[in-house]
Write a protein that holds these residues in place. Structure first.
Motif, PDB file in Angstrom:
ATOM      1  N   ILE A 244      50.746  39.491  24.526  1.00 43.47           N
ATOM      2  CA  ILE A 244      51.006  38.915  25.850  1.00 43.47           C
ATOM      3  C   ILE A 244      49.695  38.414  26.439  1.00 43.47           C
ATOM      4  CG2 ILE A 244      51.792  39.407  28.195  1.00 43.47           C
ATOM      5  CD1 ILE A 244      53.609  41.589  27.003  1.00 43.47           C
ATOM      6  N   THR A 245      49.677  37.149  26.822  1.00 44.59           N
ATOM      7  CA  THR A 245      48.510  36.569  27.481  1.00 44.59           C
ATOM      8  C   THR A 245      48.847  36.296  28.944  1.00 44.59           C
ATOM      9  OG1 THR A 245      47.783  35.516  25.428  1.00 44.59           O
ATOM     10  CG2 THR A 245      46.829  34.687  27.474  1.00 44.59           C
ATOM     11  N   LEU A 246      48.057  36.879  29.831  1.00 44.64           N
ATOM     12  CA  LEU A 246      48.242  36.652  31.261  1.00 44.64           C
ATOM     13  C   LEU A 246      47.065  35.859  31.788  1.00 44.64           C
ATOM     14  CD1 LEU A 246      48.818  40.016  30.661  1.00 44.64           C
ATOM     15  CD2 LEU A 246      49.939  39.708  32.866  1.00 44.64           C
ATOM     16  N   PHE A 247      47.351  34.736  32.446  1.00 42.68           N
ATOM     17  CA  PHE A 247      46.283  34.136  33.237  1.00 42.68           C
ATOM     18  C   PHE A 247      46.788  33.964  34.649  1.00 42.68           C
ATOM     19  CE2 PHE A 247      48.120  29.998  32.051  1.00 42.68           C
ATOM     20  CZ  PHE A 247      47.841  29.188  33.142  1.00 42.68           C
ATOM     21  N   CYS A 248      45.860  33.975  35.589  1.00 42.64           N
ATOM     22  CA  CYS A 248      46.219  34.167  36.990  1.00 42.64           C
ATOM     23  C   CYS A 248      45.591  33.078  37.846  1.00 42.64           C
ATOM     24  CB  CYS A 248      45.742  35.545  37.445  1.00 42.64           C
ATOM     25  SG  CYS A 248      46.170  35.916  39.159  1.00 42.64           S
ATOM     26  N   MET A 249      46.439  32.402  38.602  1.00 41.59           N
ATOM     27  CA  MET A 249      45.974  31.354  39.502  1.00 41.59           C
ATOM     28  C   MET A 249      45.814  31.907  40.915  1.00 41.59           C
ATOM     29  SD  MET A 249      45.825  28.903  37.346  1.00 41.59           S
ATOM     30  CE  MET A 249      45.454  27.533  38.448  1.00 41.59           C
ATOM     31  N   LYS A 250      44.722  31.516  41.538  1.00 40.27           N
ATOM     32  CA  LYS A 250      44.506  31.796  42.956  1.00 40.27           C
ATOM     33  C   LYS A 250      44.285  30.443  43.613  1.00 40.27           C
ATOM     34  CE  LYS A 250      42.087  34.935  46.057  1.00 40.27           C
ATOM     35  NZ  LYS A 250      41.004  35.949  46.175  1.00 40.27           N
ATOM     36  N   GLY A 251      45.331  29.939  44.246  1.00 42.64           N
ATOM     37  CA  GLY A 251      45.308  28.550  44.680  1.00 42.64           C
ATOM     38  C   GLY A 251      45.419  27.650  43.470  1.00 42.64           C
ATOM     39  N   THR A 252      44.436  26.789  43.283  1.00 42.38           N
ATOM     40  CA  THR A 252      44.434  25.881  42.128  1.00 42.38           C
ATOM     41  C   THR A 252      43.463  26.330  41.035  1.00 42.38           C
ATOM     42  OG1 THR A 252      42.747  24.491  43.173  1.00 42.38           O
ATOM     43  CG2 THR A 252      45.068  23.915  43.570  1.00 42.38           C
ATOM     44  N   GLU A 253      42.906  27.519  41.187  1.00 40.59           N
ATOM     45  CA  GLU A 253      41.870  27.988  40.273  1.00 40.59           C
ATOM     46  C   GLU A 253      42.369  29.146  39.415  1.00 40.59           C
ATOM     47  OE1 GLU A 253      37.214  29.494  40.548  1.00 40.59           O
ATOM     48  OE2 GLU A 253      38.548  29.746  42.265  1.00 40.59           O
ATOM     49  N   ASN A 254      42.125  29.065  38.111  1.00 39.78           N
ATOM     50  CA  ASN A 254      42.395  30.191  37.215  1.00 39.78           C
ATOM     51  C   ASN A 254      41.224  31.159  37.311  1.00 39.78           C
ATOM     52  OD1 ASN A 254      43.034  31.957  35.162  1.00 39.78           O
ATOM     53  ND2 ASN A 254      42.493  30.543  33.504  1.00 39.78           N
ATOM     54  N   ILE A 255      41.486  32.368  37.797  1.00 37.10           N
ATOM     55  CA  ILE A 255      40.373  33.294  38.020  1.00 37.10           C
ATOM     56  C   ILE A 255      39.760  33.782  36.709  1.00 37.10           C
ATOM     57  CG2 ILE A 255      41.368  34.069  40.203  1.00 37.10           C
ATOM     58  CD1 ILE A 255      42.044  36.708  38.801  1.00 37.10           C
ATOM     59  N   PHE A 256      40.431  33.530  35.556  1.00 36.22           N
ATOM     60  CA  PHE A 256      39.868  33.931  34.280  1.00 36.22           C
ATOM     61  C   PHE A 256      39.020  32.835  33.630  1.00 36.22           C
ATOM     62  CE2 PHE A 256      43.112  37.136  34.748  1.00 36.22           C
ATOM     63  CZ  PHE A 256      42.462  38.256  34.287  1.00 36.22           C
ATOM     64  N   ALA A 257      38.938  31.680  34.267  1.00 39.44           N
ATOM     65  CA  ALA A 257      38.028  30.654  33.766  1.00 39.44           C
ATOM     66  C   ALA A 257      36.600  31.176  33.932  1.00 39.44           C
ATOM     67  CB  ALA A 257      38.213  29.361  34.549  1.00 39.44           C
ATOM     68  N   PRO A 258      35.819  31.242  32.850  1.00 38.81           N
ATOM     69  CA  PRO A 258      34.494  31.867  32.919  1.00 38.81           C
ATOM     70  C   PRO A 258      33.517  31.082  33.784  1.00 38.81           C
ATOM     71  CG  PRO A 258      34.814  30.803  30.804  1.00 38.81           C
ATOM     72  CD  PRO A 258      36.132  30.732  31.510  1.00 38.81           C
ATOM     73  N   ARG A 259      32.628  31.815  34.423  1.00 39.16           N
ATOM     74  CA  ARG A 259      31.548  31.227  35.222  1.00 39.16           C
ATOM     75  C   ARG A 259      30.230  31.533  34.525  1.00 39.16           C
ATOM     76  NH1 ARG A 259      36.682  32.148  37.241  1.00 39.16           N
ATOM     77  NH2 ARG A 259      36.926  31.296  39.341  1.00 39.16           N
ATOM     78  N   CYS A 260      29.618  30.499  33.969  1.00 34.50           N
ATOM     79  CA  CYS A 260      28.340  30.667  33.261  1.00 34.50           C
ATOM     80  C   CYS A 260      28.454  31.731  32.171  1.00 34.50           C
ATOM     81  CB  CYS A 260      27.219  31.037  34.241  1.00 34.50           C
ATOM     82  SG  CYS A 260      26.965  29.814  35.543  1.00 34.50           S
ATOM     83  N   GLY A 261      29.562  31.692  31.454  1.00 35.08           N
ATOM     84  CA  GLY A 261      29.745  32.610  30.345  1.00 35.08           C
ATOM     85  C   GLY A 261      30.149  34.019  30.728  1.00 35.08           C
ATOM     86  N   GLU A 262      30.464  34.240  32.006  1.00 33.95           N
ATOM     87  CA  GLU A 262      30.847  35.570  32.470  1.00 33.95           C
ATOM     88  C   GLU A 262      32.189  35.512  33.191  1.00 33.95           C
ATOM     89  OE1 GLU A 262      29.258  38.320  31.882  1.00 33.95           O
ATOM     90  OE2 GLU A 262      27.507  37.409  30.918  1.00 33.95           O
ATOM     91  N   LEU A 263      32.870  36.662  33.253  1.00 32.50           N
ATOM     92  CA  LEU A 263      34.104  36.761  34.020  1.00 32.50           C
ATOM     93  C   LEU A 263      33.800  36.907  35.494  1.00 32.50           C
ATOM     94  CD1 LEU A 263      36.206  39.278  31.879  1.00 32.50           C
ATOM     95  CD2 LEU A 263      36.503  36.798  32.019  1.00 32.50           C
ATOM     96  N   SER A 264      34.683  36.389  36.333  1.00 29.63           N
ATOM     97  CA  SER A 264      34.562  36.620  37.766  1.00 29.63           C
ATOM     98  C   SER A 264      34.828  38.089  38.066  1.00 29.63           C
ATOM     99  CB  SER A 264      35.564  35.752  38.531  1.00 29.63           C
ATOM    100  OG  SER A 264      36.888  36.195  38.289  1.00 29.63           O
ATOM    101  N   LYS A 265      34.452  38.535  39.249  1.00 28.47           N
ATOM    102  CA  LYS A 265      34.698  39.915  39.644  1.00 28.47           C
ATOM    103  C   LYS A 265      36.188  40.224  39.656  1.00 28.47           C
ATOM    104  CE  LYS A 265      34.308  44.044  41.357  1.00 28.47           C
ATOM    105  NZ  LYS A 265      34.053  45.160  40.423  1.00 28.47           N
ATOM    106  N   GLU A 266      37.010  39.291  40.164  1.00 29.07           N
ATOM    107  CA  GLU A 266      38.457  39.519  40.194  1.00 29.07           C
ATOM    108  C   GLU A 266      39.027  39.641  38.788  1.00 29.07           C
ATOM    109  OE1 GLU A 266      40.588  37.473  43.943  1.00 29.07           O
ATOM    110  OE2 GLU A 266      39.271  36.139  42.810  1.00 29.07           O
ATOM    111  N   ALA A 267      38.571  38.781  37.880  1.00 35.31           N
ATOM    112  CA  ALA A 267      39.054  38.843  36.500  1.00 35.31           C
ATOM    113  C   ALA A 267      38.666  40.163  35.845  1.00 35.31           C
ATOM    114  CB  ALA A 267      38.512  37.670  35.702  1.00 35.31           C
ATOM    115  N   SER A 268      37.442  40.597  36.069  1.00 35.08           N
ATOM    116  CA  SER A 268      36.992  41.878  35.512  1.00 35.08           C
ATOM    117  C   SER A 268      37.820  43.038  36.060  1.00 35.08           C
ATOM    118  CB  SER A 268      35.513  42.111  35.840  1.00 35.08           C
ATOM    119  OG  SER A 268      34.689  41.162  35.196  1.00 35.08           O
ATOM    120  N   SER A 269      38.108  42.990  37.358  1.00 33.62           N
ATOM    121  CA  SER A 269      38.868  44.079  37.981  1.00 33.62           C
ATOM    122  C   SER A 269      40.318  44.091  37.506  1.00 33.62           C
ATOM    123  CB  SER A 269      38.814  43.951  39.510  1.00 33.62           C
ATOM    124  OG  SER A 269      37.504  44.178  39.987  1.00 33.62           O
ATOM    125  N   MET A 270      40.898  42.914  37.290  1.00 40.07           N
ATOM    126  CA  MET A 270      42.262  42.877  36.755  1.00 40.07           C
ATOM    127  C   MET A 270      42.306  43.432  35.332  1.00 40.07           C
ATOM    128  SD  MET A 270      44.180  39.434  38.036  1.00 40.07           S
ATOM    129  CE  MET A 270      44.623  39.234  39.771  1.00 40.07           C
TER     130      MET A 270
END
Length: 439
Positions: A244-270
């Protein structure tokens, strides 16, 4: 596609539909159906269709009253393998009591509530799945055997891979039902196949899984074969999972899209949210004794671990720069009720995000061959149905999010199943008799 009841009735009239299958799942994910003639559909939309739930253990032994089915017009689909004259359509249904309240064991309603809960927190989940299954030969008298359809391996091509035409037939049938597979292949085991699906909203993803299993079994049967989603049909071969693959949108942004090769805080917490609750919810993801014959064997996950890159861990969270990055969970199998499974995973993700859960260090090495000292530091998934029942029973998280009488019934039935399994000397024979012919 969105349909009104009037549009559905018009479709039925204009497309020579004579029979309607009202489909619904019991609390363990087993598909049930009742057929009506198409002329009765308008009445059923208004009043529902009564059925006797007391005959079905998967409806919590409801005995004081009947339950009613109310078809969801948005789930209209033709069944392509049925006759083209006097056609057959199906709907998924909401299960209700006669007073109009929703039955606690209605999985679609549970998942809808989880989706609404996530949206209230600002999140919208999209889910993709990868489904494995085995195909076996039938005997001359049409009984399933354990003779694999072929002896091909991972990504082998025809003619070694005899499942190519079967998968093609399955995929084309699904497309006629507006369900769109993304890819298909032969898997590691003899006669083992996998079909992957595009992302969709959580409710549609669960509906598609139920439909997929029905299509696979129907198409295999039409080809003189037997398909099974039993997690471990061959004791010395790879098991079949549901990734099962879950990806999560917050508005128009996928919070699992990496930022500079790292996960966002929300993605890490999920991600941490799932890891923190995975032992609690394993019973809802892996609901049979056969499930635990698979887990921990031949690359199926055993430990509560995650990685960005290592495919063998329980969770993989890629940081490859793609917009469709998400959490890939490898432990579930197709014995689950997908509505409860996806719903409880959403609740776990949201809990992690709301509490700002801290993600542990990744496990970037293969646990196969690792030293005992290293492995002793890793927490294990439940190793038996017994352990999964105990973890679920002790879980405040499950008691918070699931109706108490529903959870109590699941625990009672699965505890009895585990006791029966433990008392049986020939475990392989038990699994074959109990699961091979039904899953």
């Amino acid at each position: 596609m969105k349909y009104t009841e009037r549009e559905v009735l018009q479709f039925v009239e204009e497309n020579d539909v004579k029979f309607v299958k009202l489909m619904f799942c019991d609390i363990f994910g087993a598909l049930k159906s009742i057929s009506i003639v198409s002329s009765e559909l308008g009445n059923v939309f208004r009043k529902g269709l009564i059925f006797d739930a007391s005959k079905l253990i998967g409806f919590m032994n409801v005995s004081s009253t009947d339950l009613l089915l109310f078809p969801d017009p948005n789930t209209l689909a033709l069944l392509p393998w049925r006759p083209q004259q006097g056609r057959v359509v199906r709907f998924f249904c909401t299960v209700k009591y006669p007073d109009g309240t929703v039955f606690e064991g209605d999985g679609r309603s549970f998942l809808k509530n989880a989706i609404d809960y996530a949206k209230a927190k600002g999140y919208n989940f999209q889910i993709g799945t990868s489904c494995e299954f085995y195909v076996f030969e039938k005997s001359q008298d049409e009984r399933p055997t354990k003779i694999p359809h072929d002896y091909a391996g991972y990504c082998d091509a025809a003619p070694v891979d005899k499942g190519e035409n079967l998968r093609r037939d399955i995929c084309l049938t699904l497309e006629q039902m507006d369900i769109f597979p993304e890819s298909s292949r032969h898997e590691n085991g003899p006669g083992q196949n996998e079909i992957d699906f595009q992302y969709s909203n959580a409710l549609k993803a669960a509906d598609n899984l139920v439909t997929f299993k029905n299509v696979v079994k129907s198409v295999a049967d039409r080809n003189g074969l037997y398909a099974t989603f039993m997690p471990k049909p061959l004791y010395d071969r790879p098991g079949s999972g549901l990734h099962i693959t879950l990806f999560c949108m917050k508005g128009t942004e996928n919070i699992f899209a990496p930022r500079c090769g790292e996960l966002s805080k929300e993605a890490s917490s999920m991600t941490a949210g799932i890891l923190n609750r995975i032992k609690d919810i394993t019973l809802l993801l892996n609901s049979t004794a056969s499930s635990y014959s698979r887990l921990g064997n031949l690359l199926a996950p055993k430990y509560v671990s995650w990685s960005h890159e290592n495919y063998a861990q329980l969770l993989r969270v890629p940081v490859s720069g793609q917009e469709e990055n998400g959490i890939i969970l490898r432990s579930p199998d197709n014995t689950c009720n997908p509505y409860f499974a996806l719903g409880i995973l959403i609740y776990a993700c949201i809990e992690g995000a709301v509490k700002g859960a801290e993600l542990c260090e990744p496990v970037n090495f293969s646990t196969t061959g690792a030293s005992r000292e290293v492995l002793s530091k890793l927490e294990k998934l439940p190793e038996s149905l017994d352990e999964a029942v105990k973890a679920a029973n002790d879980s405040e998280f499950l008691h918070e999010h699931m109706p108490e009488n529903l959870l109590s019934h699941i625990l009672a039935v699965k505890a009895a199943e585990a006791k029966e399994y433990n008392s049986c000397e020939d475990k392989d024979a038990f699994e074959t008799v109990r699961y091979f012919y039904t899953l």
